[in-house]
Design a protein around this motif. Sequence first.
Motif, PDB file in Angstrom:
ATOM      1  N   CYS A   1       0.844  -1.197   0.000  1.00 35.36           N
ATOM      2  CA  CYS A   1       0.000   0.000   0.000  1.00 35.36           C
ATOM      3  C   CYS A   1       0.879   1.248   0.000  1.00 35.36           C
ATOM      4  N   ALA A   2       0.571   2.175  -0.895  1.00 30.58           N
ATOM      5  CA  ALA A   2       1.375   3.380  -1.068  1.00 30.58           C
ATOM      6  C   ALA A   2       0.965   4.523  -0.140  1.00 30.58           C
ATOM      7  N   THR A   3      -0.045   4.316   0.688  1.00 33.16           N
ATOM      8  CA  THR A   3      -0.472   5.366   1.615  1.00 33.16           C
ATOM      9  C   THR A   3      -0.323   4.857   3.055  1.00 33.16           C
ATOM     10  N   PRO A   4      -0.245   5.794   4.018  1.00 31.81           N
ATOM     11  CA  PRO A   4      -0.062   5.357   5.411  1.00 31.81           C
ATOM     12  C   PRO A   4      -1.309   4.734   6.028  1.00 31.81           C
ATOM     13  N   LYS A   5      -2.454   4.911   5.379  1.00 25.85           N
ATOM     14  CA  LYS A   5      -3.706   4.336   5.870  1.00 25.85           C
ATOM     15  C   LYS A   5      -4.276   3.400   4.804  1.00 25.85           C
ATOM     16  N   LEU A   6      -4.753   2.259   5.260  1.00 26.35           N
ATOM     17  CA  LEU A   6      -5.383   1.275   4.379  1.00 26.35           C
ATOM     18  C   LEU A   6      -6.755   0.966   4.967  1.00 26.35           C
ATOM     19  N   PHE A   7      -7.793   1.169   4.172  1.00 24.63           N
ATOM     20  CA  PHE A   7      -9.164   0.942   4.614  1.00 24.63           C
ATOM     21  C   PHE A   7      -9.766  -0.268   3.915  1.00 24.63           C
ATOM     22  N   THR A   8     -10.764  -0.822   4.549  1.00 27.00           N
ATOM     23  CA  THR A   8     -11.616  -1.829   3.933  1.00 27.00           C
ATOM     24  C   THR A   8     -12.933  -1.819   4.686  1.00 27.00           C
ATOM     25  N   SER A   9     -13.882  -2.612   4.216  1.00 24.95           N
ATOM     26  CA  SER A   9     -15.177  -2.672   4.891  1.00 24.95           C
ATOM     27  C   SER A   9     -15.785  -4.052   4.700  1.00 24.95           C
ATOM     28  N   THR A  10     -16.726  -4.356   5.565  1.00 27.07           N
ATOM     29  CA  THR A  10     -17.471  -5.603   5.457  1.00 27.07           C
ATOM     30  C   THR A  10     -18.805  -5.424   6.159  1.00 27.07           C
ATOM     31  N   ASN A  11     -19.754  -6.258   5.817  1.00 23.00           N
ATOM     32  CA  ASN A  11     -21.053  -6.199   6.471  1.00 23.00           C
ATOM     33  C   ASN A  11     -20.948  -6.621   7.933  1.00 23.00           C
ATOM     34  N   GLN A  12     -21.805  -6.069   8.750  1.00 25.45           N
ATOM     35  CA  GLN A  12     -21.851  -6.438  10.165  1.00 25.45           C
ATOM     36  C   GLN A  12     -22.109  -7.935  10.327  1.00 25.45           C
ATOM     37  N   SER A  13     -22.822  -8.529   9.395  1.00 26.09           N
ATOM     38  CA  SER A  13     -23.132  -9.958   9.471  1.00 26.09           C
ATOM     39  C   SER A  13     -21.953 -10.857   9.101  1.00 26.09           C
ATOM     40  N   ASN A  14     -20.894 -10.293   8.512  1.00 27.40           N
ATOM     41  CA  ASN A  14     -19.755 -11.098   8.056  1.00 27.40           C
ATOM     42  C   ASN A  14     -18.711 -11.208   9.177  1.00 27.40           C
ATOM     43  N   ILE A  15     -19.006 -12.033  10.140  1.00 27.16           N
ATOM     44  CA  ILE A  15     -18.139 -12.207  11.307  1.00 27.16           C
ATOM     45  C   ILE A  15     -16.770 -12.778  10.918  1.00 27.16           C
ATOM     46  N   PRO A  16     -16.684 -13.778  10.030  1.00 22.76           N
ATOM     47  CA  PRO A  16     -15.350 -14.288   9.676  1.00 22.76           C
ATOM     48  C   PRO A  16     -14.426 -13.215   9.101  1.00 22.76           C
ATOM     49  N   MET A  17     -14.957 -12.326   8.271  1.00 23.35           N
ATOM     50  CA  MET A  17     -14.125 -11.260   7.708  1.00 23.35           C
ATOM     51  C   MET A  17     -13.706 -10.281   8.799  1.00 23.35           C
ATOM     52  N   GLN A  18     -14.598  -9.955   9.706  1.00 21.81           N
ATOM     53  CA  GLN A  18     -14.238  -9.061  10.807  1.00 21.81           C
ATOM     54  C   GLN A  18     -13.110  -9.675  11.632  1.00 21.81           C
ATOM     55  N   GLN A  19     -13.203 -10.943  11.931  1.00 22.95           N
ATOM     56  CA  GLN A  19     -12.162 -11.623  12.706  1.00 22.95           C
ATOM     57  C   GLN A  19     -10.831 -11.621  11.957  1.00 22.95           C
ATOM     58  N   LEU A  20     -10.886 -11.833  10.646  1.00 19.27           N
ATOM     59  CA  LEU A  20      -9.679 -11.814   9.821  1.00 19.27           C
ATOM     60  C   LEU A  20      -9.025 -10.431   9.857  1.00 19.27           C
ATOM     61  N   LEU A  21      -9.822  -9.391   9.734  1.00 21.13           N
ATOM     62  CA  LEU A  21      -9.287  -8.033   9.745  1.00 21.13           C
ATOM     63  C   LEU A  21      -8.655  -7.681  11.093  1.00 21.13           C
ATOM     64  N   ILE A  22      -9.293  -8.066  12.164  1.00 17.76           N
ATOM     65  CA  ILE A  22      -8.731  -7.807  13.500  1.00 17.76           C
ATOM     66  C   ILE A  22      -7.417  -8.571  13.658  1.00 17.76           C
ATOM     67  N   LYS A  23      -7.384  -9.816  13.205  1.00 16.38           N
ATOM     68  CA  LYS A  23      -6.153 -10.616  13.267  1.00 16.38           C
ATOM     69  C   LYS A  23      -5.025  -9.954  12.466  1.00 16.38           C
ATOM     70  N   ALA A  24      -5.385  -9.266  11.375  1.00 20.20           N
ATOM     71  CA  ALA A  24      -4.397  -8.602  10.516  1.00 20.20           C
ATOM     72  C   ALA A  24      -4.019  -7.210  11.019  1.00 20.20           C
ATOM     73  N   GLY A  25      -4.537  -6.797  12.168  1.00 17.82           N
ATOM     74  CA  GLY A  25      -4.145  -5.517  12.734  1.00 17.82           C
ATOM     75  C   GLY A  25      -5.027  -4.341  12.365  1.00 17.82           C
ATOM     76  N   PHE A  26      -6.179  -4.583  11.760  1.00 17.37           N
ATOM     77  CA  PHE A  26      -7.119  -3.505  11.435  1.00 17.37           C
ATOM     78  C   PHE A  26      -7.923  -3.145  12.679  1.00 17.37           C
ATOM     79  N   ASN A  27      -8.374  -1.901  12.722  1.00 19.10           N
ATOM     80  CA  ASN A  27      -9.240  -1.426  13.806  1.00 19.10           C
ATOM     81  C   ASN A  27     -10.537  -0.907  13.215  1.00 19.10           C
ATOM     82  N   ASN A  28     -11.600  -1.003  13.995  1.00 24.17           N
ATOM     83  CA  ASN A  28     -12.889  -0.494  13.570  1.00 24.17           C
ATOM     84  C   ASN A  28     -12.810   1.021  13.428  1.00 24.17           C
ATOM     85  N   SER A  29     -13.415   1.560  12.379  1.00 26.23           N
ATOM     86  CA  SER A  29     -13.346   2.997  12.116  1.00 26.23           C
ATOM     87  C   SER A  29     -14.729   3.590  11.819  1.00 26.23           C
ATOM     88  N   GLY A  30     -15.774   2.917  12.257  1.00 27.37           N
ATOM     89  CA  GLY A  30     -17.117   3.438  12.037  1.00 27.37           C
ATOM     90  C   GLY A  30     -17.954   2.516  11.174  1.00 27.37           C
TER      91      GLY A  30
END
Length: 139
Positions: free
Chosen positions: A91-120
Motif C-alpha cells: 500500500c502506497a499510503t499510510p492508511k489502508l481501509f476496507t469494509s465488510t457487512n456487520q453480518s460477516n463475522i469471519p471477515m471481521q475476525q480476519l481483519l482484526i487478526k491482521a491488525g485492522f481497527n474499527n473505524s465506524g
Amino acid sequence: MNIRLAHDQDFYALLELDTLALTNLHRSEKIKQWVEEKTCYLIECNKIISAYGVLNYSFFEFGYIPMLMVRENFRHKHHGISLITYFQEICATPKLFTSTNQSNIPMQQLLIKAGFNNSGYIENLDEDDPELIFIYQKC
C-alpha cells in the motif's frame, strides 16, 4: 503460494472462484474492470487460483480493499490473511481501509487478526446489515 497481479487470461478462473460472479453480471463486470486496471491480485497455489483481492486508492485517495474472496475449499488456510498482509506491505499510503457487512463475522475476525481497527460504519447500503469500516495504519 504465489501472489501476483491478475492477467486477462485469469478472468474466467476468477469468475469461477467468486461465489457471486456467475449469477451477478455486475460482479463479473467489476472483476473484468479490476483486472484491466491492474488492481486485482490473486494467490496461485499448485496452479489453482485460491483467492483474489483488489487494492486501489478510491477511498479518499487512501489505500482501499473493496474485494477479498477466498475459494471455499481454501478458507481457513491463511490465504485471506496472506493477501491482506501483502496489501499492507505494498500500500502506497499510510492508511489502508476496507469494509465488510456487520453480518460477516469471519471477515471481521480476519481483519482484526491482521491488525485492522474499527473505524465506524455506514447504514442503508444493505438493509438491516450496516457496513463496518476498518482501518490499518502503518507505523
